[in-house]
Design an enzyme around this catalytic site. Structure first.
Site, PDB file in Angstrom:
ATOM      1  N   GLU A 124       0.845  -1.194   0.000  1.00 33.12           N
ATOM      2  CA  GLU A 124       0.000   0.000   0.000  1.00 33.12           C
ATOM      3  C   GLU A 124       0.882   1.248   0.000  1.00 33.12           C
ATOM      4  O   GLU A 124       1.915   1.287   0.659  1.00 33.12           O
ATOM      5  CB  GLU A 124      -0.872  -0.040   1.257  1.00 33.12           C
ATOM      6  N   LYS A 182      -9.431   2.719  -2.146  1.00 25.76           N
ATOM      7  CA  LYS A 182      -9.750   2.080  -0.863  1.00 25.76           C
ATOM      8  C   LYS A 182     -11.108   2.542  -0.342  1.00 25.76           C
ATOM      9  O   LYS A 182     -11.341   3.742  -0.153  1.00 25.76           O
ATOM     10  CB  LYS A 182      -8.648   2.417   0.141  1.00 25.76           C
ATOM     11  N   CYS A 222      -5.356  -3.283   2.339  1.00 28.57           N
ATOM     12  CA  CYS A 222      -5.130  -3.311   3.778  1.00 28.57           C
ATOM     13  C   CYS A 222      -6.412  -3.476   4.614  1.00 28.57           C
ATOM     14  O   CYS A 222      -6.974  -4.560   4.679  1.00 28.57           O
ATOM     15  CB  CYS A 222      -4.370  -2.056   4.193  1.00 28.57           C
TER      16      CYS A 222
END
Length: 299
Positions: free
Chosen positions: A50, A124, A160
């Site tokens: 990330e 995200k 994540c």
């Protein structure tokens, strides 16, 4: 999906402060390690962590971060596209993405094909509490699901903390994802990191390739690596330590569900996708969509 080798590469961000020079150094480091990894393993899919172009915690105002990053595609991602074309690989990498205004930065990942073309962009959807704009952070959440058709197979993209939310991976699996790429800079424990990747792999009978950051970012935050490759029965077949490097594994669809557990003579009889109780889901759709919070005290 066809059989191929996948790798997770973990690199340390250049220590702060975050500048245009450190972004260049971060990309240099990613390129060096991806080249070495592919030479050593023959990987056709490589996943980087990330926000690997900057490090996760920028330590600067959102507007300054916006100036250092670029749109996607753009100058920050171009060298990674060139690398994928040079090596003839599929490359997944996390990067902050410049939004339409200086107050808008997305935490994104890109999937680049062997021709150097960006085939998928994912923003995200579940920013961690410290990074989300709503919590005083710097990231504006995305709102779309990304599954990319490639010559290797169908690749889903999460980042994540997204791995804590089973709904996202389930949507991707229902849309046909066979592999989920999870670039990460996880800030909790190795147990939680492994648990969530294994659960999402097992829940949905998909491979998960998780690349976690290591080292220390521009704001002085430390990361523990432990990148991994997980099979569709939730078995970790490759796991890194905490230093820079990579792990790789052969992903073979013919062997993915060959037995109930690794090495067992008992065959796999159930299918978490096929065997869903769809009536239950329909009957409780309002519950699934309702706001909720834990009853336990927390910050």
């Amino acid at each position: 999906m066809r059989a191929f080798t996948a790798a997770a590469v973990q690199v340390a961000p250049h220590p702060g402060p975050l500048t245009a020079e450190s972004v260049t150094r971060n990309i240099d480091r990613c390129i060096e390690y991806v080249r070495r990894c592919v030479e050593a393993t023959g990987a056709e899919l490589v996943v980087l962590p990330e926000s690997c172009t900057t490090g996760f915690t920028p330590g600067i105002p959102t507007e300054d971060l916006w100036e250092l990053v670029s749109e996607v595609p753009g100058p920050v991602t171009q060298r990674l596209c060139d690398l994928a074309a040079e090596l003839g690989i599929h490359l997944v990498a996390g990067t902050y993405e410049r939004g339409p205004t200086p107050e808008t930065v997305f935490n994104s990942s890109i999937l680049v094909d062997p021709a150097g073309e960006i085939r998928g962009v994912y923003r995200k959807t579940h920013p961690f509490c410290s990074e989300a704009v709503a919590g005083g952070g710097w990231v504006t959440p995305g709102d779309t699901v990304t599954v990319v058709d490639t010559e290797l197979g169908r690749i889903g993209m999460i980042i994540c903390f997204d791995g804590d939310y089973p709904e996202l991976a389930r949507i991707q699996a229902v849309r046909g994802a066979e592999v989920i790429a999870r670039p990460s800079a996880l800030l909790r424990s190795a147990d939680v990191w492994e648990l969530t990747s294994r659960a999402r792999a097992y829940d949905n009978h998909v491979f998960v390739v998780g690349a976690n950051a290591t080292g220390t970012d521009a704001a002085g935050v430390h990361y523990f690596g432990n990148s991994h490759v997980v099979t569709p029965v939730g078995h970790i077949v490759a796991k890194a330590a905490s230093h820079e490097g990579w792990v790789s594994a052969r992903l073979d669809p013919a062997e993915a569900l060959a037995s109930l557990t690794p090495g067992s003579n008992i065959t796999q009889g159930f299918d978490h996708l096929r065997d869903r109780n769809l009536d239950l889901i329909r009957n409780h759709r309002e519950d699934l969509e309702a706001p909720a919070k834990t009853s336990f005290p927390h910050a």
